[in-house]
Design a protein around this motif. Sequence first.
Motif, mmCIF file in Angstrom:
data_model
loop_
_atom_site.group_PDB
_atom_site.id
_atom_site.type_symbol
_atom_site.label_atom_id
_atom_site.label_comp_id
_atom_site.label_asym_id
_atom_site.label_seq_id
_atom_site.Cartn_x
_atom_site.Cartn_y
_atom_site.Cartn_z
ATOM 1 N N GLY A 93 0.801 -1.216 0.000
ATOM 2 C CA GLY A 93 0.000 0.000 0.000
ATOM 3 C C GLY A 93 0.833 1.265 0.000
ATOM 4 N N ARG A 94 2.124 1.171 -0.314
ATOM 5 C CA ARG A 94 3.026 2.326 -0.255
ATOM 6 C C ARG A 94 3.285 2.926 -1.636
ATOM 7 N NH1 ARG A 94 7.384 -0.471 3.927
ATOM 8 N NH2 ARG A 94 6.064 -0.323 5.805
ATOM 9 N N THR A 95 2.245 3.010 -2.446
ATOM 10 C CA THR A 95 2.399 3.509 -3.805
ATOM 11 C C THR A 95 2.916 4.936 -3.832
ATOM 12 O OG1 THR A 95 0.559 2.080 -4.442
ATOM 13 C CG2 THR A 95 1.219 3.772 -6.010
ATOM 14 N N TYR A 144 2.435 5.787 -10.641
ATOM 15 C CA TYR A 144 1.605 6.954 -10.950
ATOM 16 C C TYR A 144 0.272 6.527 -11.559
ATOM 17 C CZ TYR A 144 0.056 11.133 -13.469
ATOM 18 O OH TYR A 144 -0.682 12.186 -13.959
ATOM 19 N N TYR A 145 0.319 5.612 -12.524
ATOM 20 C CA TYR A 145 -0.923 5.138 -13.131
ATOM 21 C C TYR A 145 -1.823 4.483 -12.083
ATOM 22 C CZ TYR A 145 1.347 5.626 -17.736
ATOM 23 O OH TYR A 145 1.973 6.094 -18.847
ATOM 24 N N ALA A 146 -1.201 3.738 -11.156
ATOM 25 C CA ALA A 146 -1.995 3.030 -10.145
ATOM 26 C C ALA A 146 -2.726 4.001 -9.225
ATOM 27 C CB ALA A 146 -1.085 2.117 -9.327
ATOM 28 N N LEU A 147 -2.240 5.222 -9.086
ATOM 29 C CA LEU A 147 -2.868 6.202 -8.193
ATOM 30 C C LEU A 147 -4.110 6.842 -8.793
ATOM 31 C CD1 LEU A 147 0.251 8.016 -6.695
ATOM 32 C CD2 LEU A 147 -1.371 6.543 -5.489
ATOM 33 N N LEU A 223 -1.879 13.514 -2.076
ATOM 34 C CA LEU A 223 -2.193 12.090 -2.150
ATOM 35 C C LEU A 223 -1.549 11.331 -1.000
ATOM 36 C CD1 LEU A 223 -1.878 11.449 -5.990
ATOM 37 C CD2 LEU A 223 -3.857 12.198 -4.671
ATOM 38 N N ARG A 224 -2.231 10.302 -0.537
ATOM 39 C CA ARG A 224 -1.755 9.523 0.598
ATOM 40 C C ARG A 224 -1.779 8.034 0.270
ATOM 41 N NH1 ARG A 224 -0.302 13.744 1.837
ATOM 42 N NH2 ARG A 224 -0.679 14.987 3.712
ATOM 43 N N ARG A 379 -5.264 -4.591 -7.287
ATOM 44 C CA ARG A 379 -4.238 -5.111 -8.192
ATOM 45 C C ARG A 379 -3.752 -4.049 -9.170
ATOM 46 N NH1 ARG A 379 -6.592 -10.478 -10.809
ATOM 47 N NH2 ARG A 379 -4.495 -10.554 -11.678
ATOM 48 N N SER A 380 -3.926 -2.767 -8.817
ATOM 49 C CA SER A 380 -3.567 -1.685 -9.735
ATOM 50 C C SER A 380 -2.094 -1.737 -10.106
ATOM 51 C CB SER A 380 -3.897 -0.327 -9.097
ATOM 52 O OG SER A 380 -5.275 -0.192 -8.895
ATOM 53 N N GLY A 381 -1.207 -1.789 -9.083
ATOM 54 C CA GLY A 381 0.222 -1.806 -9.369
ATOM 55 C C GLY A 381 0.628 -3.016 -10.174
#
Length: 448
Positions: A93-95, A144-147, A223-224, A379-381
Motif C-alpha cells: 500500500g506504499r504507492t 503513478y498510473y496506479a494512483l 495524495l496519501r 491489483r492496480s500496481g
Amino acid sequence: MGGRVMNDAALGALPSAPVRPSGRKVWAWAMWDWGTQPLNTVIITFVFSVYITGSAFGSENDTSIALSVSTMIAGLIVAVLAPVLGQASDRTGRTVRNLRWQTWAIALLAACLFFVAPAPGYLWLGLGLLGVASIVGEIANVNYYALIDQVATKKDVGRVSGFGWGLGYLGGIVALMLLYFGFIAPEVGLFGVSSHDGLDIRVSMLVCAVWIVGFTIPTFVALRDTPRPPALPVGILASYRMLWASLKRLWVEDRNTARFLVASALFRDGLSGVFAFGAVLAAQTFGFSAGEVIMFGAAANVVAGVSTIGFGFLDDRIGPKRVILLSLIALCGLGLGVFLLHDGGQIVFWTLGLAMCAFVGPAQSASRSFLARAIPDGRSGEIFGLYATTGRATSFLSPSLFGLAIAVGAAITRSETTQYFGILGIVVVLVAGLILMLAVTDPEQSHA
C-alpha cells in the motif's frame, strides 16, 4: 469467448459512486505528469539525447549504436522489474511513498547529467545516466498510473486520464521553450551561460532537476498511501511465480483485459515510434534545421496536449475503445499521407505531422483509462506493471520495422535518401495493433 461476465465489483479499484474526488486532488495528481515531463521531452527526446550523440562524443555511427544499445538494455531491465515492483506496491500500500523516492531519483539523475562534458570519455557516463533515468521513470509511471483510483471514478476516468496526459504535454512544451530560449538558442543565455564546453545543455539538466522536484510537490502533499495489513517480504523468484500466476489468472478470469494488453503493446509501440522518429523524418526527409525540429517538437506537444484533454471527455461518452480505434485509423491514414507526399516540402510535414500528434496522445490516454476501468480491486500496481512489461516486450518492433522499411526503400528505388519509407514500418505496427484491438470490448461491456 467463454468465462464469466464481469460485474461492477470486478471492474477495478475505481469508485463507481457518483461522488467525485475533489478537483484539488485531480490537479495534484496531474501535476506529477507536468513536473516529470522534462525527462521525456527534454532529456530523452529533444535535447540531451541529441547532445550525447553529437560529434563531440565520437562518430555518428558509434554514438548512435551506443545509444541504441543502452536504450535496449534499459528496456529489458524495465520489463524485468516493473511487474515485480508493481506487486510490491500493491502488497504494502506504499504507492505514494514509492513514487516519491522514484521522482527524487529522477531529479538526482537529471542533475548528474551536468557532469557529462562534451568529450568521448564521457559517452558511456552520459548513456548510463540516461538509461538509469529512463528505467526509474518507467517504473515510476507504474505507481503513478496506479494512483488514478484515488482521483477518478469509472464515470470520469477518461477525462481525468486525458487531463493528466494533456497537462504533461503542456508541461513539456513550457520546459522545452524555457530552456531553448533561456539557454540553448542565445549566444549568451541566462546567467551568462553559453555553449562553451556544452554548458547550455548541461545547465539545462540542472534546471530540469529543479523543475521535477518543485512541480511534483503538490502530488505528494495531496495524495496519501492506502494502509494495508503488514505483508511478509517476497523475494524476486517468488515475485515471478506470483507474476506467472497472475497472468494465468488474468487469462482465465478476464480474457478481455489479457487481449487488450497484447493489442496495446503493439499500438503503443507504434505511437512511441511516431514521436521517436518524427524528428528524423523532419530533418532528413523534409529538410528541417535543428532549431526547426525543436520548434516542431514544441508545436507537437501543444497539439497533443490540447487534443488529449479534449478527447478525454469523448472517452467518457463513447468509451476508450472507440477513441483508440478512431485514433489508430487516423494515424494510419496520415502516416500513409506523409509517405505519399514526402516530396511536397515542409508544409506537408507541418500539416500531416501535427495532425498525427493530435491522435497520439488520445490513444495513449484512452489506453490508460481502459485499463483503469478494468483492473480488479487491489491489483492496480500489478496490472499496470504488466502493462509496462507488455509494452516493453514489443518495443523493438517500431525501430526494427522503421529501419527495415528504409532498407527496402533503398533497394527498390536505388537511392540513399529513403528515410520516408520508414513511416510505412510504423504504420504496419499501428495496423497490427488496430486489428487486435477490434477483438477487445470496453470494460463495461466485456466478457471474460
